[in-house]
Design an enzyme around this catalytic site. Structure first.
Site, PDB file in Angstrom:
ATOM      1  N   ASP A  36      -8.490  -3.923   7.651  1.00 19.61           N
ATOM      2  CA  ASP A  36      -9.069  -4.935   6.771  1.00 19.61           C
ATOM      3  C   ASP A  36      -9.850  -5.978   7.567  1.00 19.61           C
ATOM      4  O   ASP A  36     -10.884  -6.478   7.097  1.00 19.61           O
ATOM      5  CB  ASP A  36      -7.978  -5.615   5.950  1.00 19.61           C
ATOM      6  CG  ASP A  36      -7.485  -4.748   4.806  1.00 19.61           C
ATOM      7  OD1 ASP A  36      -8.230  -3.845   4.390  1.00 19.61           O
ATOM      8  OD2 ASP A  36      -6.358  -4.958   4.341  1.00 19.61           O
TER       9      ASP A  36
ATOM     10  N   ARG B 270       6.968  -5.527   3.462  1.00 20.53           N
ATOM     11  CA  ARG B 270       5.681  -6.170   3.176  1.00 20.53           C
ATOM     12  C   ARG B 270       5.598  -6.400   1.678  1.00 20.53           C
ATOM     13  O   ARG B 270       5.675  -5.456   0.876  1.00 20.53           O
ATOM     14  CB  ARG B 270       4.497  -5.329   3.639  1.00 20.53           C
ATOM     15  CG  ARG B 270       3.173  -5.999   3.283  1.00 20.53           C
ATOM     16  CD  ARG B 270       2.015  -5.572   4.145  1.00 20.53           C
ATOM     17  NE  ARG B 270       1.615  -4.188   3.935  1.00 20.53           N
ATOM     18  CZ  ARG B 270       0.555  -3.618   4.521  1.00 20.53           C
ATOM     19  NH1 ARG B 270      -0.191  -4.337   5.353  1.00 20.53           N
ATOM     20  NH2 ARG B 270       0.259  -2.362   4.301  1.00 20.53           N
TER      21      ARG B 270
ATOM     22  N   HIS C 145       0.828  -1.209   0.000  1.00 24.95           N
ATOM     23  CA  HIS C 145       0.000   0.000   0.000  1.00 24.95           C
ATOM     24  C   HIS C 145       0.862   1.259   0.000  1.00 24.95           C
ATOM     25  O   HIS C 145       0.658   2.160   0.816  1.00 24.95           O
ATOM     26  CB  HIS C 145      -0.917   0.007   1.220  1.00 24.95           C
ATOM     27  CG  HIS C 145      -1.982  -1.038   1.184  1.00 24.95           C
ATOM     28  ND1 HIS C 145      -2.958  -1.095   0.215  1.00 24.95           N
ATOM     29  CD2 HIS C 145      -2.225  -2.080   2.014  1.00 24.95           C
ATOM     30  CE1 HIS C 145      -3.764  -2.128   0.445  1.00 24.95           C
ATOM     31  NE2 HIS C 145      -3.332  -2.741   1.530  1.00 24.95           N
TER      32      HIS C 145
ATOM     33  N   GLU D 112      -5.898 -10.706   8.266  1.00 24.66           N
ATOM     34  CA  GLU D 112      -6.693  -9.508   8.001  1.00 24.66           C
ATOM     35  C   GLU D 112      -8.129  -9.806   7.581  1.00 24.66           C
ATOM     36  O   GLU D 112      -8.799  -8.920   7.041  1.00 24.66           O
ATOM     37  CB  GLU D 112      -5.987  -8.624   6.978  1.00 24.66           C
ATOM     38  CG  GLU D 112      -5.441  -9.350   5.765  1.00 24.66           C
ATOM     39  CD  GLU D 112      -4.488  -8.479   4.955  1.00 24.66           C
ATOM     40  OE1 GLU D 112      -4.637  -7.248   4.959  1.00 24.66           O
ATOM     41  OE2 GLU D 112      -3.589  -9.048   4.309  1.00 24.66           O
TER      42      GLU D 112
ATOM     43  N   ASP E 144      16.112 -10.953  -1.611  1.00 24.06           N
ATOM     44  CA  ASP E 144      17.387 -10.737  -2.297  1.00 24.06           C
ATOM     45  C   ASP E 144      17.869  -9.307  -2.113  1.00 24.06           C
ATOM     46  O   ASP E 144      19.080  -9.041  -2.146  1.00 24.06           O
ATOM     47  CB  ASP E 144      17.253 -11.054  -3.789  1.00 24.06           C
ATOM     48  CG  ASP E 144      17.132 -12.542  -4.071  1.00 24.06           C
ATOM     49  OD1 ASP E 144      17.262 -13.339  -3.119  1.00 24.06           O
ATOM     50  OD2 ASP E 144      16.879 -12.908  -5.230  1.00 24.06           O
TER      51      ASP E 144
END
Length: 246
Positions: free
Chosen positions: A164, A71, A46, A138, A85
């Site tokens: 959420d 995230r 987000h 969520e 990575d």
């Protein structure tokens, strides 16, 4: 790869305190990292951050000794691999609602034979031990299946997305949600995490809620967000100077 101090906190029963980075700015990330948080998570779901911005933010966070977490945009092994990575020491994986989805999340974070990760480390066994796989809870469906989700080997922590979760339950979406059904759902995730030896995590609306969550037993606590701190500091400074001239 050095020790993941967030995982050490959990192993010792201590809370690890952090915040969300939404700004997509390495400069803001560096300033936040110098504040002394145990961890910061770069939001790839987000926020406007692309993978290059995410990696730059991860690197400046790591340089301060703060643990960088990302995230992922989705529960997609390709997306998880890119942030790992890039140097993330943990991944928050959104929208985990079933045991199968938890297994997919774990597999993306671990090298064979425990998972499907490729590249990124000269010492896969050590990397597996130091990377935190954090599943985001969520929806009320995930809450109802919390035992099967947290029974999946390799899940290190949960992280409740409170807004959420409220939407999925049809209750008001507010900070520090005190709706009894929402409170009960969060308590069930906390209890489930403790049953399964998983660090219980939750994103908070601010420091007052976060302090209460520490006392409740949560171990992976997001106190606030970069934009929240910038806006609040700016409003406070402006109000102080205006008051002096009135």
């Amino acid at each position: 790869m050095g020790p993941n101090t967030v995982k050490r906190h959990w192993a010792e029963g201590r809370p690890a305190l952090g915040a969300r980075l939404w700004s997509a700015s390495p400069i803001v990330a560096e300033q936040m990292a110098h504040a002394g948080f145990d961890w910061l998570y770069v939001d790839g779901e987000h926020s406007p951050a692309d993978i290059l911005a995410i990696v730059r933010m991860i690197r400046v966070i790591a340089a301060t000794g703060t643990i960088p977490i990302a995230r992922a945009p989705w529960n997609d092994p390709a997306e998880v691999k890119r942030v790992l990575d890039g140097g993330a020491r943990g991944v928050i994986i959104p929208w985990v609602n079933t045991a199968a989805e938890a297994e997919r999340a774990v597999a993306a974070c671990r090298y064979p034979p425990r998972g499907i990760r490729r590249g990124g480390s000269d010492d896969p066994a050590k990397a597996d031990d130091e990377i935190a796989c954090i599943v985001q809870i969520e929806t009320i469906g995930a809450v109802e299946r919390i035992d099967e989700i947290l029974s999946v080997p390799g899940v290190d922590a949960t992280f409740i997305g409170q807004s959420d979760l409220a939407v999925s339950m049809g209750v008001p979406v507010v900070g520090d949600n005190r709706h009894p059904d929402h409170v009960a759902a969060c308590a069930e995730v906390l209890a489930g995490a403790l049953r399964h030896g998983v660090a219980p995590g939750i994103g908070c609306s601010g420091e007052e809620e976060a302090a209460r969550r520490v006392s409740e037993g949560w171990k992976f606590i997001g106190i606030g967000a970069d934009g929240q701190y910038i806006a609040r500091g700016a409003r406070r400074a402006l109000a102080m100077v205006r008051a002096a001239g009135s």
